[in-house]
Design a protein around this motif. Structure first.
Motif: not given
Length: 324
Positions: A150-152, A283-287
């Motif tokens: 939802t958040i990039d 910050l960001w997620h591996d996905c």
């Protein structure tokens, strides 16, 4: 399809089955696969045993699919299409034509300095891309929204960012104190000491419940100290107006402090050395990490951060060259 068949029908067999049911010819299927005809005949025999159906039957001099064969042809075509789509190389990202929406959460004290040039740069090269800058949700919610996509990206400045997230440091700035021109601190030129800092009444955009996320209060917690917060505000933009009407001390990064000092009669003073500096990071997620469009967004953010750092260096050099 039986339980045994669904467990034994691998992708290679499905591709052969689809060709057989489409071409209705063992020899033509063998030619397309680059295999010997006896090999394809053996594969057809195996498929008939696995699926408990002849699949192809004689009709004069030709082969035709059985009823189950016809149904399976469409099913196998859909299954293989999905597999091929998932295994295909990542599509390229064309910012000039993309209509994608990116959702970014940014620390308020950097927002007015960082977001306008970021939006301007993206607008120049990606005119149809939409940017949704949203306020920081609760700590747990923002972690969940990064994980579900939802958040990039999050641009934050907490003392200890979550270790399981991808991170890129953007820039570091001095921590300073802002006071109105009539405040007792306003006329001084030396750095504020920690003891006198703690004696003052402070304005903060972070509530006590989230003090550990504040780059100021989080550092004080590490030092075993606590300041007196007289007023908290829900938005950073309110802070200058409150400081202008009170003797509250507002502690923030130098970028934001110098910006508001251009519009208000404020004094900007160096904060206690023990507070260190304020570091901003993305910050960001591996996905999202391997997504071409997300990689482009991260590069846009990093390029704006590089410009801000260059301006900081230029300002420092200019200050050093000013004769005393």
């Amino acid at each position: 399809m039986t339980t045994q068949a669904s467990g034994s029908l691998d992708v290679r067999l499905m591709r052969t089955l689809l060709l057989l049911l489409t071409e209705c010819s063992v020899s033509r299927t063998a030619e397309l696969l680059g295999q010997a005809q006896p090999t394809v005949s053996l594969t057809l025999r195996k498929l008939r045993e696995l699926l408990d159906d002849p699949l192809l039957v004689r009709s004069g001099s030709t082969l035709v699919p059985t009823e189950r064969g016809l149904a399976m042809r469409e099913t196998i075509r859909d299954i293989l299409g999905t597999i091929d789509a998932q295994l295909a190389p990542h599509p390229t990202f064309d910012p000039a034509t993309s209509k994608r929406t990116f959702r970014i959460v940014a620390a308020n004290c950097l927002g007015t300095v960082f977001l306008p040039p970021l939006v301007g740069r993206i607008a120049r090269v990606a005119p149809s891309v939409n940017i949704d800058v949203c306020p920081l949700p609760s700590y747990e919610d923002f972690l969940a929204q990064l994980a579900d996509g939802t958040i990039d990206a999050v641009i934050g400045n907490w003392p200890h960012p979550p270790e399981h997230l991808r991170m890129s440091t953007l820039l570091t700035t001095d921590i300073v104190c802002v006071v109105r021109s009539s405040h007792p601190f306003a006329g001084r030129r030396d750095r504020i000491g920690m003891e006198e800092f703690l004696r003052e009444n402070h304005l903060s955009p972070t509530s006590d419940k989230r003090a550990h996320l504040s780059p100021i209060d989080g550092r004080l917690i590490e030092l075993g100290l606590k300041r007196r917060i007289g007023v908290t505000v829900p938005e950073y933009a309110i802070a200058p107006y409150v400081v202008a009407q009170s003797d509250l001390v507002f502690t923030t990064g130098r970028h934001f402090a110098e910006q508001i000092a251009q519009a208000f009669p404020f004094a900007v003073l160096d904060a206690p050395t023990e507070l260190g500096q304020m570091t901003f990071y993305m910050l960001w997620h591996d996905c999202k990490h391997h997504s071409p469009d997300h990689a482009w967004l991260r590069q846009m953010i990093k390029s704006v951060a590089a410009d801000v750092r260059a301006l900081d260096r230029a300002a420092t050099t200019e200050t050093c060259l000013v004769p005393l």
